[in-house]
Every structure is written in C-alpha cells, then in structure tokens.
Write a protein that holds these residues in place. Structure first.
Motif, mmCIF file in Angstrom:
data_model
loop_
_atom_site.group_PDB
_atom_site.id
_atom_site.type_symbol
_atom_site.label_atom_id
_atom_site.label_comp_id
_atom_site.label_asym_id
_atom_site.label_seq_id
_atom_site.Cartn_x
_atom_site.Cartn_y
_atom_site.Cartn_z
ATOM 1 N N THR A 117 3.249 -5.477 13.053
ATOM 2 C CA THR A 117 2.273 -5.428 14.146
ATOM 3 C C THR A 117 2.758 -6.235 15.337
ATOM 4 O O THR A 117 3.483 -7.229 15.175
ATOM 5 N N LEU A 118 2.399 -5.786 16.522
ATOM 6 C CA LEU A 118 2.574 -6.588 17.728
ATOM 7 C C LEU A 118 1.491 -7.654 17.704
ATOM 8 O O LEU A 118 0.302 -7.343 17.635
ATOM 9 N N GLU A 296 3.344 1.895 13.415
ATOM 10 C CA GLU A 296 3.909 3.014 14.168
ATOM 11 C C GLU A 296 3.894 2.738 15.668
ATOM 12 O O GLU A 296 4.883 2.980 16.382
ATOM 13 N N HIS A 297 2.772 2.215 16.162
ATOM 14 C CA HIS A 297 2.675 1.912 17.588
ATOM 15 C C HIS A 297 3.642 0.799 17.957
ATOM 16 O O HIS A 297 4.294 0.837 19.021
ATOM 17 N N PHE A 298 3.758 -0.204 17.086
ATOM 18 C CA PHE A 298 4.661 -1.320 17.369
ATOM 19 C C PHE A 298 6.112 -0.839 17.401
ATOM 20 O O PHE A 298 6.901 -1.275 18.238
ATOM 21 N N ARG A 299 6.478 0.086 16.518
ATOM 22 C CA ARG A 299 7.843 0.623 16.534
ATOM 23 C C ARG A 299 8.121 1.316 17.873
ATOM 24 O O ARG A 299 9.194 1.121 18.478
ATOM 25 N N ASP A 300 7.177 2.117 18.356
ATOM 26 C CA ASP A 300 7.346 2.796 19.646
ATOM 27 C C ASP A 300 7.435 1.778 20.781
ATOM 28 O O ASP A 300 8.206 1.960 21.733
ATOM 29 N N PHE A 301 6.645 0.716 20.681
ATOM 30 C CA PHE A 301 6.652 -0.341 21.695
ATOM 31 C C PHE A 301 8.024 -1.006 21.758
ATOM 32 O O PHE A 301 8.584 -1.218 22.840
ATOM 33 N N ILE A 302 8.577 -1.340 20.589
ATOM 34 C CA ILE A 302 9.904 -1.973 20.551
ATOM 35 C C ILE A 302 10.957 -1.032 21.129
ATOM 36 O O ILE A 302 11.799 -1.443 21.931
ATOM 37 N N ALA A 303 10.912 0.231 20.723
ATOM 38 C CA ALA A 303 11.903 1.198 21.190
ATOM 39 C C ALA A 303 11.870 1.326 22.714
ATOM 40 O O ALA A 303 12.923 1.383 23.370
#
Length: 322
Positions: A117-118, A296-303
């Motif tokens: 999580t962010l 899932e949202h955190f992965r997109d945020f990091i990317a």
C-alpha cells in the motif's frame, strides 16, 4: 481418476499449505525494515503505523533500521527476504522510483518487490534564502532568466528527490541554475540559511521551522493542494506551473512471490492502522498525508513515478552511475 483429476488434486495438495499459512497469518512477529537511520520520516511513519498494526495483527511489528545508499540497501534486503509476509519495508520514492534510473541497484522494483500500500505523501517546498530578491514564483523565474548560471540550488545529494525536483523546475521554467549537492538535508539547509546557496526543494516538514521563524522564504508547494501546516503558501499550480508537482512518498512493500492472500492481509492491517484517528493526528503533525490504497493501485503509482523521473533524468541530462 482421470489424468486431469489427478493433476487438479496434486495442485490442490501443493496449494493447501499456502492457503493455510495465509489463513493463519500472522502467526509470529513481522519485521518492518526502515531503509534509513532512526529519526527520519520513514522511521517515524514505521513506528507510528507499526505500533497500530501490532495491535490489529496481535503480533509484534518490529522496526529494523537498515540505512545506507539512500534507502537502497534496506530495500534490497526486503527484495532478498523470504516471501512469506514476515519481512516487509516502508520505502520511499528515492529507492523505489529514482535510484533504479540513477545507479546500479540489485533489485528491479516492479519485479522483485510486491507493493502492499501507498502509506503517505509529503509535498516538496521551494524556498529561497532571505537575501534573494524574489517574493514569488514569477519573480524568481525572472531573476534566474536575468542571471543565467548565476543562481545555485541546494539538494540533499545527487540523484535525490530534491535534486530532481530542481531539475524539473529548470526544465519547466526554462531557466539555468546550478546544482550544489550536499550530504543530506541538514547541511543544505544550513548553507541556505548562511546564504551560500539561493534556493532548494525539500520535504515540507524539514523546512517548516525555518519558514515559521522567517529565516527562509517560501515560494511554492509542490503538492496538489495547499498544506494545512503552511496555508499561506501557494501550490506550484497556483503559481502558474501545473506540471511541477513534486511529492515525496512512502510505501509498504514485501518480497516478490509473497502469496496474494498474505499481501491482502497485510494491506488490510496497514490500511486499518492508517485509518486510526490517533495515527492520522500524529502523522499530520509531521506534515504527512496518509493514503492507504490497494496493492494494484500502488503498483500503478510506482510505475508512473519511475517513468516520470526517468524522463526528467534523461531530459535534464543528469549524470548517472549506471
């Protein structure tokens, strides 16, 4: 039994221990690696959130400080840990999104780490020394354009978020200012107070004492909204630079390969801890905004952040050690 039936039965047999482990998780203490020495933002977040996580999980969450190489060493320790959910970390934008483009690191953020999580964001603030004759963004940009290559900006180190923040500022405003790297935020602030350098971008909490004391002049905040702790300071968007969004962030990660069910449990424990009113108040006092999102949202945020800073590094011609 058919071949397909035997294969399915075998698969279920293999998955049974994983499912049982996820159901019982956590059954022992969780080690929460902080990739920095005690006392910094990562450490404060880990101890405040970790304490509440301990209560919710009914297992100790033990903070383990592993400083070195701007957060890279501690982050790498998590990437190499057993993927069982019992070793996780609170890492920041530097180690997760910037360092992989700046230097050789032993991990691939999106391949070797599993986002949980962010946790929190904190805006960077642009400030100038009190002897700089600029009271706002337009005056500062005009001053820099009138004196190309004459004004200096301090950072907490080459390749740090404050360094790249000013590189993005240079690209956005089309100005020529000179980078002066320091070994951390404290010496950069000291020389700014001593008027040896003219400006810097740093985490808001680092600069708040000087802003309140009037020893540094705030120009703009890199967040999307004004900060409650500095309500009179306009955002960069309000100052005419909507693309100059500069926020540091802190997120919880586990080793890649950690079972999704365990990641989901860690996410639930962490987000519930962040929703606690006491936790929110303690971290708000540090200028931090708690987030809490899905893996899932955190992965997109990091990317997206990796892509953003890789472009800044390339477009600004920042020297790398890769």
């Amino acid at each position: 039994m058919t071949i397909g039936g035997r294969l399915l039965a075998g698969l279920l047999l293999l998955l049974a221990p994983i499912a049982a482990a996820a159901q019982d998780f956590p059954a022992k203490p969780i080690r929460l690696i902080v990739p920095f020495p005690p006392g910094g933002p990562n450490d404060i977040i880990a101890r405040v959130v970790g304490q509440k996580m301990s209560e919710l999980a009914k297992q100790p969450v033990i903070v383990d400080n592993r400083g070195g190489q701007g957060g890279v060493l501690g982050t790498d320790a998590v990437a190499k840990a057993a993927p069982d959910g019992y070793t996780i970390a609170i890492a920041s934008a530097g180690a997760l999104a910037i360092s992989p483009s700046m230097e050789k690191v032993a991990y691939d953020t999106l391949k070797d780490l599993a986002p949980i999580t962010l946790v929190a964001t904190v805006p960077e603030m642009l400030v100038v020394a009190t002897d700089v004759p600029a009271k706002n963004m337009s005056e500062l940009v005009a001053l820099a354009k009138a004196q190309p290559g004459k004004l200096n900006f301090a950072s907490s180190g080459a390749g740090s978020l404050p360094h790249l923040a000013c590189e993005l500022f240079k690209l956005t405003a089309k100005i020529d200012i000179v980078h002066v790297p320091y070994r951390g935020a404290a010496p950069a602030v000291n020389d700014l107070l001593g008027q040896q350098v003219q400006m810097t971008f740093l985490d808001l909490p680092v600069l708040l004492p000087q802003i309140k004391a009037g020893t540094l002049r705030p120009i703009a905040l890199g967040g999307r909204e004004r900060a409650p702790t500095a309500p009179d300071v306009p955002t960069t968007a309000e100052a005419g630079m909507p693309d100059l969004i500069i926020e540091n962030w802190y997120g919880m990660v586990a080793p890649a390969g950690t079972p999704p069910a365990i990641i989901a449990k860690l996410n639930t424990i962490a987000t519930e801890a962040m929703a606690d009113a006491t936790v929110k108040d303690k971290l708000a006092d540090q200028g931090l905004t708690l987030v809490g999102d899905t893996p899932e949202h955190f992965r997109d945020f990091i990317a997206a952040d990796i892509k953003k800073w890789a472009k800044v590094i390339k477009d600004a011609g920042v020297e790398t050690a890769k």
